[in-house]
Design an enzyme around this catalytic site. Sequence first.
Site, PDB file in Angstrom:
ATOM      1  N   SER A  79       1.021  -1.162  -0.123  1.00 13.80           N
ATOM      2  CA  SER A  79       0.019  -0.162   0.107  1.00 13.80           C
ATOM      3  C   SER A  79       0.854   1.223  -0.016  1.00 13.80           C
ATOM      4  CB  SER A  79      -1.077  -0.032   1.259  1.00 13.80           C
ATOM      5  OG  SER A  79      -1.780   0.806   1.107  1.00 13.80           O
ATOM      6  N   ASN A  80       0.178   2.511   0.445  1.00 12.36           N
ATOM      7  CA  ASN A  80       1.139   3.484   0.418  1.00 12.36           C
ATOM      8  C   ASN A  80       0.754   4.616   1.401  1.00 12.36           C
ATOM      9  OD1 ASN A  80      -1.049   5.532  -0.915  1.00 12.36           O
ATOM     10  ND2 ASN A  80      -0.687   4.049  -2.491  1.00 12.36           N
ATOM     11  N   HIS A  81       1.348   5.838   1.617  1.00 14.25           N
ATOM     12  CA  HIS A  81       1.016   6.600   2.682  1.00 14.25           C
ATOM     13  C   HIS A  81      -0.212   7.333   2.695  1.00 14.25           C
ATOM     14  CE1 HIS A  81       4.597   5.584   4.832  1.00 14.25           C
ATOM     15  NE2 HIS A  81       5.373   5.726   3.898  1.00 14.25           N
ATOM     16  N   SER A  82      -0.981   7.431   1.445  1.00 15.69           N
ATOM     17  CA  SER A  82      -2.159   8.515   1.329  1.00 15.69           C
ATOM     18  C   SER A  82      -3.096   8.257   2.428  1.00 15.69           C
ATOM     19  CB  SER A  82      -2.774   7.973  -0.171  1.00 15.69           C
ATOM     20  OG  SER A  82      -3.971   8.762  -0.090  1.00 15.69           O
ATOM     21  N   ALA A 113      -4.405   7.532  -4.308  1.00 12.88           N
ATOM     22  CA  ALA A 113      -2.995   6.968  -4.626  1.00 12.88           C
ATOM     23  C   ALA A 113      -3.165   5.272  -4.940  1.00 12.88           C
ATOM     24  CB  ALA A 113      -2.352   7.057  -3.433  1.00 12.88           C
TER      25      ALA A 113
END
Length: 398
Positions: free
Chosen positions: A209-212, A276
């Site tokens: 996943s990512n930091h969004s 994102a």
Amino acid sequence: MLKGKHIILGITGSIAAYKSAVLCRLLVSAGAEVRVIMTPLAKQFITPLTMATLSQHPILVDFFNPENGEWNSHVKLGEWADLYLIAPATANTMAKMATGVADNLLLTTYLSARCAVAVAPAMDLDMYAHTATQRNMEALRQDGVHIIEPGSGFLASGLQGKGRMAEPADIVKAVEALFSEKKKSLEGRHYLVTAGATIEPIDPVRYISNHSSGKMGYAVAEELARRGARVTLVSGRTSLDCPKGVERVDVLSAEDMYKACCEIFPATDGAVMCAAVADYTPQVVAEQKLKKGDGDMSIALKRTHDIAATLGKDKGARLLVGFAMETENEQTNAEDKLRRKNFDFIVLNSLRVEGAGFRGDTNVVSLIDGEGREDLPLMTKGDVAIHIVDKMEKLIKL
Ligand code: C5P
């Protein structure tokens, strides 16, 4: 509220022009960018030097600079502005506005302005009460001009009555109210907004996943809904509550988001792509939890669909807005995305700027379209959303 707002302050020939200096000061202190246009007569009441110093820009009076022929484009100014505030507005100027007379820069700018217009009348009580003035003011109201009512009291003529320009602090309050009014300007329209991070499962336990945080997309969805639009928010993982009046469709992976967006988009008037989205996802999702071994391991990834580019291909007359988060070559990369994904405009946030990006409540962005780039100062994500939706509205009206 006024941070980053573009305001044209029009000054006409009335003794109340002395209050325009304070008004300009208050608007600038509240974070607005102010450009001043004066009528030739206004210069007799307050000096251009005073207004240029307070607004931090040269003031504009004539259609061109006689010294060097430089053209003062009323069309460009009108496009630049979020609000055209004429304070003081004389009976003479309001009469001309009401009938479309365009014999000075202040008036031509009025006729070409696409933004909201407000006037703060100032005149003697009999001039104010005259049926001609009242008729002209009613015509302006009908044309959508906001009238900031004058106060009653001591007038420069020595008489007492209604006609003195509203006090600068009250005009600022009226301007703030105007900006926060959020007219139901998008009623009857339907927009898709994507937000948050996608989750790409590796096995039943792990994921990519990512930091969004989803905050930017949720702010855009909220702003669109506040202006009366129907909003479908296709949301990846976030910890945010669904904004009031917004329909949320929860998804996990890029593939889920792709399917939901392809289904929803055709029935909408456009989309704002804030999510994102993972560009790669595991080729296979392991059915059981992957066991560790002694050596290294690698996971084979495959490309996901580019949702924005897919919607961009068949968008027709729909509006499509994208985001670009860049760490290098930001302008070139953003312009490339604008073209490749067929966005109407793109919101660029550079991770190199403090206060911009993922998890915080503020952002520093630039809005880029085929015509150029507008850099906005540091502001809350809510205020960035207001600017984005303002720009969408301008494009809808073109
Ligand atoms: O190519 P890049 O990921 O930098 O483009 C960012 C823009 O494209 C954002 O508006 C993002 O929401 C959208 N996007 C998308 N689907 C993807 C990747 C990005 O909609 N698979």
